[in-house]
Write a protein that holds these residues in place. Structure first.
Motif, PDB file in Angstrom:
ATOM      1  N   ASP A  29      46.470  37.022  42.991  1.00 29.46           N
ATOM      2  CA  ASP A  29      46.483  38.127  42.019  1.00 29.46           C
ATOM      3  C   ASP A  29      45.731  37.738  40.756  1.00 29.46           C
ATOM      4  OD1 ASP A  29      47.946  39.743  43.712  1.00 29.46           O
ATOM      5  OD2 ASP A  29      49.874  39.382  42.696  1.00 29.46           O
ATOM      6  N   GLU A  30      45.943  36.513  40.291  1.00 29.38           N
ATOM      7  CA  GLU A  30      45.273  36.072  39.073  1.00 29.38           C
ATOM      8  C   GLU A  30      43.770  35.869  39.275  1.00 29.38           C
ATOM      9  OE1 GLU A  30      46.369  36.164  35.861  1.00 29.38           O
ATOM     10  OE2 GLU A  30      47.917  37.233  36.972  1.00 29.38           O
ATOM     11  N   MET A  31      43.359  35.447  40.457  1.00 31.49           N
ATOM     12  CA  MET A  31      41.917  35.340  40.734  1.00 31.49           C
ATOM     13  C   MET A  31      41.286  36.731  40.678  1.00 31.49           C
ATOM     14  SD  MET A  31      41.111  32.201  40.989  1.00 31.49           S
ATOM     15  CE  MET A  31      42.427  31.940  39.799  1.00 31.49           C
ATOM     16  N   HIS A  32      41.955  37.721  41.251  1.00 28.45           N
ATOM     17  CA  HIS A  32      41.452  39.101  41.182  1.00 28.45           C
ATOM     18  C   HIS A  32      41.404  39.568  39.732  1.00 28.45           C
ATOM     19  CE1 HIS A  32      42.750  39.962  45.616  1.00 28.45           C
ATOM     20  NE2 HIS A  32      41.666  39.220  45.535  1.00 28.45           N
ATOM     21  N   HIS A  33      42.472  39.245  38.977  1.00 33.45           N
ATOM     22  CA  HIS A  33      42.509  39.633  37.564  1.00 33.45           C
ATOM     23  C   HIS A  33      41.415  38.909  36.767  1.00 33.45           C
ATOM     24  CE1 HIS A  33      44.147  41.129  33.834  1.00 33.45           C
ATOM     25  NE2 HIS A  33      44.226  39.893  33.362  1.00 33.45           N
ATOM     26  N   LEU A  34      41.235  37.632  37.044  1.00 40.46           N
ATOM     27  CA  LEU A  34      40.168  36.879  36.380  1.00 40.46           C
ATOM     28  C   LEU A  34      38.817  37.510  36.705  1.00 40.46           C
ATOM     29  CD1 LEU A  34      39.197  34.478  34.690  1.00 40.46           C
ATOM     30  CD2 LEU A  34      39.198  33.118  36.790  1.00 40.46           C
ATOM     31  N   GLY A  35      38.631  37.903  37.964  1.00 33.15           N
ATOM     32  CA  GLY A  35      37.402  38.590  38.349  1.00 33.15           C
ATOM     33  C   GLY A  35      37.187  39.845  37.521  1.00 33.15           C
ATOM     34  N   SER A  36      38.249  40.618  37.299  1.00 39.22           N
ATOM     35  CA  SER A  36      38.143  41.829  36.473  1.00 39.22           C
ATOM     36  C   SER A  36      37.789  41.481  35.036  1.00 39.22           C
ATOM     37  CB  SER A  36      39.463  42.608  36.498  1.00 39.22           C
ATOM     38  OG  SER A  36      39.752  43.064  37.788  1.00 39.22           O
ATOM     39  N   LEU A  37      38.427  40.419  34.509  1.00 41.87           N
ATOM     40  CA  LEU A  37      38.121  39.999  33.130  1.00 41.87           C
ATOM     41  C   LEU A  37      36.656  39.587  32.990  1.00 41.87           C
ATOM     42  CD1 LEU A  37      41.273  37.875  32.197  1.00 41.87           C
ATOM     43  CD2 LEU A  37      40.668  40.153  31.355  1.00 41.87           C
ATOM     44  N   VAL A  38      36.147  38.862  33.971  1.00 41.71           N
ATOM     45  CA  VAL A  38      34.745  38.423  33.928  1.00 41.71           C
ATOM     46  C   VAL A  38      33.827  39.638  33.977  1.00 41.71           C
ATOM     47  CG1 VAL A  38      32.946  37.147  35.141  1.00 41.71           C
ATOM     48  CG2 VAL A  38      35.212  36.141  34.866  1.00 41.71           C
ATOM     49  N   LYS A  39      34.117  40.575  34.874  1.00 39.69           N
ATOM     50  CA  LYS A  39      33.288  41.782  34.968  1.00 39.69           C
ATOM     51  C   LYS A  39      33.322  42.574  33.659  1.00 39.69           C
ATOM     52  CE  LYS A  39      33.710  42.216  39.969  1.00 39.69           C
ATOM     53  NZ  LYS A  39      34.346  42.950  41.079  1.00 39.69           N
ATOM     54  N   GLU A  40      34.510  42.658  33.042  1.00 45.78           N
ATOM     55  CA  GLU A  40      34.633  43.346  31.755  1.00 45.78           C
ATOM     56  C   GLU A  40      33.843  42.637  30.659  1.00 45.78           C
ATOM     57  OE1 GLU A  40      38.812  43.679  30.880  1.00 45.78           O
ATOM     58  OE2 GLU A  40      39.183  44.835  32.708  1.00 45.78           O
TER      59      GLU A  40
END
Length: 192
Positions: A29-40
């Protein structure tokens, strides 16, 4: 005999202590969230590279143009491959896999692991190869060569500026105490 009793009690206490590891599902879940943060953060990272990396190359205006066009797409490709599609693999390298809530301290430790993973020269070489084979199109002149020359220094510069585990975790609900906001799972289709 007393030494044996103390040893048995110590071992029993250690075995009953709460598990302090990040779970596999939490990690994914945190890897997916980190991915979202990076994209943002892609726009800020792009601007940072234009202002700090491009002045180090021969043709800064062309560099700025290329970074504006290509870097967000490269970043998306890396994030999608390594943090969304490859989240389980990243988490497996951490050796985690039992369900429970994680702490702020574990968030920092986990991101420090991810940071080390992303800064490892072999991993950077893997990303460079991945981009050359999966990002560059044949009609993009010099793409593979440019990725081979520029990706590593751009990645290292961006990581130094933006991958600060304590700062990232300190803005997350696990550290702020706020209620986590629901996130959009990357593999679901939003309702129309």
């Amino acid at each position: 005999m007393k030494v044996l009793l103390v040893l048995v009690l110590a071992l029993a206490g250690a075995n009953s202590a709460p598990d302090m590891r990040f779970s596999c599902s939490e990690c994914v879940d945190e890897m997916h969230h980190l991915g979202s943060l990076v994209k943002e953060g892609a726009e800020a990272m792009t601007e940072y590279l234009q202002n700090n990396y491009c002045p180090t190359v021969d043709d800064a205006p062309e560099c700025e143009e290329h970074i504006a066009f290509y870097y967000p797409h490269m970043l998306h490709a890396i994030v999608q491959h390594y943090f969304v599609d490859g989240a389980v693999h990243v988490c497996q390298t951490m050796g985690v896999c039992e369900a429970r809530r994680y702490t702020c301290e574990e968030c920092v430790v986990g991101l420090e692991w991810v940071e080390a993973y992303l800064e490892d020269p072999i991993m950077i070489a893997e990303m460079t190869v991945y981009l050359g084979h999966n990002f560059c199109l044949d009609e993009w002149e010099n793409c593979k060569e440019d990725v081979a020359v520029h990706f590593r220094p751009m990645h290292e510069m961006t990581m130094e500026k933006f991958m600060i585990p304590t700062e990232i975790c300190n803005s997350e609900p696990v550290c702020t105490g706020e209620t986590a906001k629901p996130t959009h799972h990357p593999h679901t289709t939003p309702a129309a």
